[in-house]
Design a protein around this motif. Structure first.
Motif, PDB file in Angstrom:
ATOM      1  N   ALA A  98      11.140  -0.943  19.771  1.00  0.00           N
ATOM      2  CA  ALA A  98      11.696  -1.412  18.506  1.00  0.00           C
ATOM      3  C   ALA A  98      11.237  -0.527  17.358  1.00  0.00           C
ATOM      4  N   ALA A  99       9.967  -0.106  17.399  1.00  0.00           N
ATOM      5  CA  ALA A  99       9.447   0.774  16.360  1.00  0.00           C
ATOM      6  C   ALA A  99      10.138   2.134  16.407  1.00  0.00           C
ATOM      7  N   ASP A 100      10.409   2.630  17.614  1.00  0.00           N
ATOM      8  CA  ASP A 100      11.099   3.916  17.741  1.00  0.00           C
ATOM      9  C   ASP A 100      12.498   3.860  17.147  1.00  0.00           C
ATOM     10  N   ASN A 101      13.120   2.691  17.242  1.00  0.00           N
ATOM     11  CA  ASN A 101      14.494   2.550  16.734  1.00  0.00           C
ATOM     12  C   ASN A 101      14.535   2.237  15.246  1.00  0.00           C
ATOM     13  N   LEU A 102      13.386   2.070  14.630  1.00  0.00           N
ATOM     14  CA  LEU A 102      13.326   1.748  13.207  1.00  0.00           C
ATOM     15  C   LEU A 102      13.418   3.036  12.390  1.00  0.00           C
ATOM     16  N   PRO A 103      14.451   3.156  11.549  1.00  0.00           N
ATOM     17  CA  PRO A 103      14.563   4.369  10.718  1.00  0.00           C
ATOM     18  C   PRO A 103      13.333   4.526   9.829  1.00  0.00           C
ATOM     19  N   LEU A 104      12.927   5.757   9.607  1.00  0.00           N
ATOM     20  CA  LEU A 104      11.694   6.013   8.879  1.00  0.00           C
ATOM     21  C   LEU A 104      11.766   5.490   7.444  1.00  0.00           C
ATOM     22  N   ASN A 105      12.903   5.675   6.786  1.00  0.00           N
ATOM     23  CA  ASN A 105      13.005   5.196   5.411  1.00  0.00           C
ATOM     24  C   ASN A 105      12.926   3.674   5.343  1.00  0.00           C
ATOM     25  N   GLU A 106      13.487   2.988   6.348  1.00  0.00           N
ATOM     26  CA  GLU A 106      13.394   1.529   6.398  1.00  0.00           C
ATOM     27  C   GLU A 106      11.955   1.094   6.667  1.00  0.00           C
ATOM     28  N   TYR A 107      11.273   1.842   7.506  1.00  0.00           N
ATOM     29  CA  TYR A 107       9.856   1.544   7.777  1.00  0.00           C
ATOM     30  C   TYR A 107       9.054   1.561   6.483  1.00  0.00           C
ATOM     31  N   HIS A 108       9.228   2.611   5.691  1.00  0.00           N
ATOM     32  CA  HIS A 108       8.476   2.720   4.438  1.00  0.00           C
ATOM     33  C   HIS A 108       8.819   1.568   3.490  1.00  0.00           C
ATOM     34  N   GLU A 109      10.074   1.197   3.419  1.00  0.00           N
ATOM     35  CA  GLU A 109      10.477   0.086   2.557  1.00  0.00           C
ATOM     36  C   GLU A 109       9.830  -1.226   3.007  1.00  0.00           C
ATOM     37  N   LEU A 110       9.797  -1.448   4.315  1.00  0.00           N
ATOM     38  CA  LEU A 110       9.206  -2.674   4.846  1.00  0.00           C
ATOM     39  C   LEU A 110       7.707  -2.755   4.564  1.00  0.00           C
ATOM     40  N   VAL A 111       7.019  -1.657   4.788  1.00  0.00           N
ATOM     41  CA  VAL A 111       5.569  -1.661   4.563  1.00  0.00           C
ATOM     42  C   VAL A 111       5.248  -1.794   3.077  1.00  0.00           C
ATOM     43  N   ASP A 112       6.012  -1.112   2.239  1.00  0.00           N
ATOM     44  CA  ASP A 112       5.785  -1.230   0.793  1.00  0.00           C
ATOM     45  C   ASP A 112       5.966  -2.678   0.343  1.00  0.00           C
ATOM     46  N   ARG A 113       6.941  -3.351   0.915  1.00  0.00           N
ATOM     47  CA  ARG A 113       7.176  -4.747   0.572  1.00  0.00           C
ATOM     48  C   ARG A 113       5.993  -5.624   1.006  1.00  0.00           C
ATOM     49  N   VAL A 114       5.470  -5.344   2.186  1.00  0.00           N
ATOM     50  CA  VAL A 114       4.316  -6.105   2.680  1.00  0.00           C
ATOM     51  C   VAL A 114       3.121  -5.941   1.743  1.00  0.00           C
ATOM     52  N   PHE A 115       2.801  -4.706   1.399  1.00  0.00           N
ATOM     53  CA  PHE A 115       1.636  -4.445   0.555  1.00  0.00           C
ATOM     54  C   PHE A 115       1.816  -5.033  -0.847  1.00  0.00           C
ATOM     55  N   VAL A 142      -6.985  -2.803  -4.338  1.00  0.00           N
ATOM     56  CA  VAL A 142      -6.384  -1.513  -4.680  1.00  0.00           C
ATOM     57  C   VAL A 142      -5.220  -1.227  -3.738  1.00  0.00           C
ATOM     58  N   LEU A 143      -4.095  -0.848  -4.301  1.00  0.00           N
ATOM     59  CA  LEU A 143      -2.929  -0.414  -3.530  1.00  0.00           C
ATOM     60  C   LEU A 143      -2.587   0.992  -3.988  1.00  0.00           C
ATOM     61  N   SER A 144      -2.793   1.967  -3.101  1.00  0.00           N
ATOM     62  CA  SER A 144      -2.592   3.360  -3.497  1.00  0.00           C
ATOM     63  C   SER A 144      -2.278   4.222  -2.289  1.00  0.00           C
ATOM     64  N   ASP A 145      -1.227   5.039  -2.414  1.00  0.00           N
ATOM     65  CA  ASP A 145      -0.868   6.032  -1.392  1.00  0.00           C
ATOM     66  C   ASP A 145      -0.742   5.426   0.003  1.00  0.00           C
ATOM     67  N   GLY A 146      -0.077   4.285   0.085  1.00  0.00           N
ATOM     68  CA  GLY A 146       0.156   3.677   1.391  1.00  0.00           C
ATOM     69  C   GLY A 146      -1.054   3.011   2.002  1.00  0.00           C
ATOM     70  N   VAL A 147      -2.060   2.700   1.179  1.00  0.00           N
ATOM     71  CA  VAL A 147      -3.264   2.033   1.666  1.00  0.00           C
ATOM     72  C   VAL A 147      -3.545   0.809   0.799  1.00  0.00           C
ATOM     73  N   PHE A 148      -3.674  -0.341   1.457  1.00  0.00           N
ATOM     74  CA  PHE A 148      -4.015  -1.586   0.781  1.00  0.00           C
ATOM     75  C   PHE A 148      -5.475  -1.898   1.100  1.00  0.00           C
ATOM     76  N   THR A 149      -6.304  -1.992   0.062  1.00  0.00           N
ATOM     77  CA  THR A 149      -7.738  -2.235   0.248  1.00  0.00           C
ATOM     78  C   THR A 149      -8.139  -3.492  -0.501  1.00  0.00           C
ATOM     79  N   LEU A 150      -8.730  -4.424   0.224  1.00  0.00           N
ATOM     80  CA  LEU A 150      -9.218  -5.666  -0.369  1.00  0.00           C
ATOM     81  C   LEU A 150     -10.728  -5.726  -0.180  1.00  0.00           C
ATOM     82  N   GLN A 151     -11.441  -5.487  -1.276  1.00  0.00           N
ATOM     83  CA  GLN A 151     -12.903  -5.486  -1.231  1.00  0.00           C
ATOM     84  C   GLN A 151     -13.410  -6.864  -1.634  1.00  0.00           C
ATOM     85  N   MET A 152     -14.167  -7.483  -0.729  1.00  0.00           N
ATOM     86  CA  MET A 152     -14.610  -8.863  -0.930  1.00  0.00           C
ATOM     87  C   MET A 152     -16.138  -8.978  -0.997  1.00  0.00           C
ATOM     88  N   GLY A 153     -16.773  -8.017  -1.615  1.00  0.00           N
ATOM     89  CA  GLY A 153     -18.211  -8.083  -1.805  1.00  0.00           C
ATOM     90  C   GLY A 153     -18.978  -8.220  -0.502  1.00  0.00           C
TER      91      GLY A 153
END
Length: 223
Positions: A98-115, A142-153
C-alpha cells in the motif's frame, strides 16, 4: 662490551666490601639489559625457547581477516534509499505494498496533515504543559522540516519524522521505543508495521495520558 647497566653496576660494586659481590651485581645488570633490549620475547627465549611458538601464533593472527565492527542496530549507518529502520524484520507485506502505491506528493500531504493536527491538538490542551512544568520540567513542541518533536521535561521526548523513501512515519518514544507507521488506505490511518497494529494518534495520546493524566481528544476526521 659491557652495557651501561653492567658498567654502572661495576662502579657501584667498587665501593662494596668484596669484588665477587660487585661482579654478581654486574652480571644481574647485564641480564636486565639483555631483557630490556630483547623485550618480552627475548626473555621468553632465554627461559625455554618459546619465542618461535609465540611468533608463529602472532603470524597466524596477522593472517586472519580483519573483523568488522558490529554496529548497534540503532546506530548503524544506512542509506536513506535502503533504510531498514525499527521493526523492518517483520513488516506486513500488505501495508508495504500500500505504501509503494502511495504517490509521493500524497504521502507528504498526509504526513503534513498529521503533524499539523498534532500541533493543533496539543496547543488546544495547555494543561499538558502545566503538568510538565509543575513536575519541574521544560515543555516544548516543535514542528520543523518534517520532524515533530514533543519535549515533555522529565517525562521524556517524543519524536515523529518523515521517511519519504519508505513513505513512512518513524517514531521514537521514551515509553515504547522506536516504531514505524505505514498509511492504511482502507482505514485512512497510520498503523504500526508490527503486530499488534497500533494507530498513531491513539498510541501517542495514550502514552501522554499515562504520564500527565490529561485526557486529550484528537479530531481524526481532519486527517
Amino acid at each position: 662490551e659491557p652495557s651501561r647497566f653492567a658498567r654502572s653496576a661495576v662502579r657501584r660494586g667498587s665501593d662494596r666490601p668484596t669484588r665477587a659481590r660487585a661482579m654478581a651485581m654486574a652480571a644481574r645488570a647485564a641480564a636486565r639489559a639483555a631483557a630490556y633490549r630483547g623485550g618480552a620475547f627475548g626473555a621468553t627465549l632465554a627461559r625455554g625457547g618459546l619465542f618461535a611458538t609465540a611468533a608463529t601464533s602472532r603470524a597466524r593472527l596477522l593472517r586472519q581477516p580483519a573483523m568488522r565492527a558490529a554496529w548497534p542496530r540503532a546506530l548503524a549507518p544506512r542509506s536513506l534509499a535502503t533504510a531498514s529502520g525499527p521493526g523492518s524484520g517483520d513488516q506486513d507485506e500488505g501495508l508495504s505494498e500500500a505504501a509503494d502505491n502511495l504517490p509521493l506528493n500524497e504521502y507528504h500531504e498526509l504526513v503534513d496533515r498529521v503533524f499539523e493536527l498534532l500541533e493543533d491538538t496539543f496547543d488546544a490542551h495547555p494543561e499538558v504543559e502545566v503538568a510538565v512544568t509543575s513536575a519541574g520540567g521544560e515543555y516544548d513542541l516543535v514542528l520543523s522540516d518534517g520532524v515533530f518533536t514533543l519535549q515533555m521535561g522529565t517525562f521524556g521526548t517524543w519524536v515523529l519524522n518523515k521517511q519519504a523513501p519508505n513513505k513512512q512515519i518513524w517514531w521514537s518514544s521514551p515509553k515504547s521505543g522506536p516504531k514505524r507507521f505505514n498509511f492504511d488506505a482502507e482505514s485512512k490511518s497510520w498503523l504500526t508495521t508490527r503486530e499488534p497494529r497500533q494507530e498513531l494518534f491513539d498510541l501517542l495520546v495514550g502514552e501522554i495520558k499515562d504520564e500527565v493524566s490529561v485526557d486529550i481528544e484528537v479530531s481524526k476526521e481532519d486527517v
